[in-house]
Write an enzyme that holds these catalytic residues in place. Structure first.
Site, PDB file in Angstrom:
ATOM      1  N   GLU A 195       3.036   9.685  -4.864  1.00 15.24           N
ATOM      2  CA  GLU A 195       4.397   9.186  -5.116  1.00 15.24           C
ATOM      3  C   GLU A 195       4.472   8.346  -6.385  1.00 15.24           C
ATOM      4  O   GLU A 195       5.551   8.123  -6.924  1.00 15.24           O
ATOM      5  CB  GLU A 195       4.912   8.413  -3.899  1.00 15.24           C
ATOM      6  CG  GLU A 195       4.889   9.296  -2.656  1.00 15.24           C
ATOM      7  CD  GLU A 195       5.635   8.755  -1.454  1.00 15.24           C
ATOM      8  OE1 GLU A 195       6.546   7.933  -1.639  1.00 15.24           O
ATOM      9  OE2 GLU A 195       5.298   9.167  -0.337  1.00 15.24           O
ATOM     10  N   THR A 240      -1.428   7.344  -3.709  1.00 12.83           N
ATOM     11  CA  THR A 240      -0.481   8.377  -3.308  1.00 12.83           C
ATOM     12  C   THR A 240       0.022   9.159  -4.519  1.00 12.83           C
ATOM     13  O   THR A 240       0.032   8.640  -5.642  1.00 12.83           O
ATOM     14  CB  THR A 240       0.712   7.702  -2.586  1.00 12.83           C
ATOM     15  OG1 THR A 240       1.783   8.621  -2.498  1.00 12.83           O
ATOM     16  CG2 THR A 240       1.225   6.487  -3.343  1.00 12.83           C
ATOM     17  N   TYR A 274       7.992   1.117  -2.716  1.00 11.25           N
ATOM     18  CA  TYR A 274       6.650   1.495  -2.210  1.00 11.25           C
ATOM     19  C   TYR A 274       5.813   2.109  -3.327  1.00 11.25           C
ATOM     20  O   TYR A 274       4.698   1.653  -3.609  1.00 11.25           O
ATOM     21  CB  TYR A 274       6.775   2.492  -1.047  1.00 11.25           C
ATOM     22  CG  TYR A 274       5.484   3.230  -0.743  1.00 11.25           C
ATOM     23  CD1 TYR A 274       4.370   2.546  -0.248  1.00 11.25           C
ATOM     24  CD2 TYR A 274       5.360   4.607  -0.976  1.00 11.25           C
ATOM     25  CE1 TYR A 274       3.172   3.221   0.015  1.00 11.25           C
ATOM     26  CE2 TYR A 274       4.172   5.284  -0.712  1.00 11.25           C
ATOM     27  CZ  TYR A 274       3.078   4.587  -0.216  1.00 11.25           C
ATOM     28  OH  TYR A 274       1.906   5.245   0.034  1.00 11.25           O
ATOM     29  N   LYS A 320       2.418   0.765  -5.232  1.00 10.73           N
ATOM     30  CA  LYS A 320       1.153   1.509  -5.262  1.00 10.73           C
ATOM     31  C   LYS A 320       0.740   1.770  -6.719  1.00 10.73           C
ATOM     32  O   LYS A 320      -0.445   1.694  -7.058  1.00 10.73           O
ATOM     33  CB  LYS A 320       1.277   2.831  -4.501  1.00 10.73           C
ATOM     34  CG  LYS A 320       1.376   2.706  -2.999  1.00 10.73           C
ATOM     35  CD  LYS A 320       0.162   2.101  -2.324  1.00 10.73           C
ATOM     36  CE  LYS A 320      -1.061   2.985  -2.329  1.00 10.73           C
ATOM     37  NZ  LYS A 320      -2.171   2.413  -1.515  1.00 10.73           N
TER      38      LYS A 320
END
Ligand code: NAD
Ligand code: TYD
Length: 359
Positions: free
Chosen positions: A135, A133, A159, A163
């Protein structure tokens, strides 16, 4: 026929990838734990397809992963399996470390042990594609340049931190063992079959039931939206032509504030499903913000565009219309995913926020 071992292929993006792969005659072994987010109804059109082999299990089960690798000898592993929702990671970070970090490490280790014993030509041709991602890069200010492959990692939520951890592990397996890995860092996806805890399906389904439309903070946070089918076609391009050991940023060049997204959804619904109770935008409510809420994500996807000729096919407006139409036409899917665990989550996430209603 090429064969891919797909993990998390019953989720939102994984199921789209599996459906597209079968359309292109790629044989699929699909390993999914079927958490609350995994849904075999996403794959109902493949129920009688002998080239889609579904296995319920975890990427954290090394023996099972090794059995699948030895039995099916895939040409590629595509890793979608993850806990994927930021708000859940804030309530319970442990599950994110278990699946996204430890699970990915177990998967990588099993793949590496199997891959090391493959004949030379197959070793060279094999790919491990890790689906990550944007993010992991943290948050942008309004005038910052978009994220690119050289942006340093600076994750802000449990999260995105989990990741980021998994991305680093994937990269380390390339550097240390020579495993032919690829990493994609994609922006926010939308489209059919997205679990309605995420902004776009939550807004569509709440609006249709005349429930309130919760906007965190002031609604000025910005996301870059990409249709899930365009993400999956990008993954194919990366698998086919990506340079081993490298990462690829994928995005839609469709930056919108959350308020804009919700207002566009309300406007489309006013046209296609008008309500006698008034415009859907009357339902918008400002609620307590997400802690550590990243302000803006944006992607410079010039690397994938120049190296692979990938281009998104959906504009945000037309993709959103199609997505709304999918949710309107698939009411039984909606009813099934909104039963049981879903109610518990909605109560947990929004009860406190509504008490702190900013309206
Ligand atoms: P999702 O939550 O809809 O699906 C995740 C799937 O993984 C589910 O089917 C679940 O059952 C499965 N799963 C969870 N733990 C597992 C385990 N231990 N073993 C096997 N399967 C397991 O998520 P999504 O939105 O489809 O995202 C898929 C991937 O893409 C994730 O890795 C996510 O980080 C990444 N990603 C998502 C977005 C987005 O906007 N949704 C954007 C960029 C990247
Ligand atoms: P989300 O769909 O959870 O994706 P992500 O956190 O991975 O970007 O959220 C998208 C944006 O919408 C994010 O800025 C948080 C915001 N949001 C709301 O304003 N209200 C909501 O009820 C939800 C779920 C998200």
């Amino acid at each position: 026929m090429p064969r891919h071992l797909v993990t998390g292929g019953a989720g939102f993006i994984g199921s789209c990838y599996v459906l597209q792969a079968r359309h292109k005659n790629v044989s699929i072994v699909n390993l999914d734990k079927l958490t609350y987010a995994g849904n075999l109804e996403n794959l109902s059109s493949l129920a009688d397809d002998p080239e889609h082999i579904f296995v319920r299990g975890s990427i954290g089960n090394a023996e099972l992963v090794m059995y699948l690798l030895e039995t099916y000898q895939p040409d590629a592993v595509v890793n979608f399996a993850a806990e994927s929702h930021v708000d859940r990671s804030i309530k319970d970070p442990n599950e994110f470390v278990t699946t996204n970090v430890l699970g990915t490490c177990t998967l990588l280790n099993a793949v590496k042990d199997w891959w090391l014993k493959r004949p030379a030509a197959q070793k060279v041709a094999f790919r491990f594609l890790h689906v990550s991602t944007d993010e992991v890069f943290g948050a942008l200010k309004p005038d910052d340049p978009p994220f690119s492959e050289t942006t340093p990692y600076s994750p802000n939520s449990p999260y995105s931190a989990s990741k980021a951890g998994s991305d680093h592990l994937v990269r380390s397996f390339s550097e240390t063992y020579g495993l032919p890995v690829l990493i994609s860092n994609c922006s926010n996806n939308y489209g059919p079959r997205q679990f309605p805890e995420k902004l776009i399906p939550l807004t569509i389904l709440n609006a249709l039931e005349r429930k309130l439309l919760p906007i965190y903070g002031k609604g000025d946070n910005i996301r870059d939206w990409l249709h899930v089918e365009d993400h999956c076609s990008a993954l194919d391009c990366i698998l086919e032509s990506g340079n081993v050991g490298e990462s690829y940023c994928v995005g839609g060049r469709s930056e919108r504030t959350n308020l804009e997204v919700v207002q566009v959804i309300c406007g489309i619904l006013d046209e296609v499903a008008p309500s006698a109770a008034g415009p859907y935008s009357d339902l918008i409510r400002y609620v307590a913000d997400r802690p550590g809420h990243d302000f803006r994500y944006a992607i410079d996807c010039s690397k994938i565009e120049s190296k692979t000729f990938w281009k998104p096919e959906h504009s945000f407006e037309s993709g959103l219309r199609e997505t709304i139409s999918w949710y309107l036409c698939n009411q039984s899917w909606v009813q099934h995913v909104r039963s049981g665990e879903y109610h518990t989550w909605i109560t947990t996430n929004y009860a406190q926020r509504n008490k702190e209603d900013h309206a």
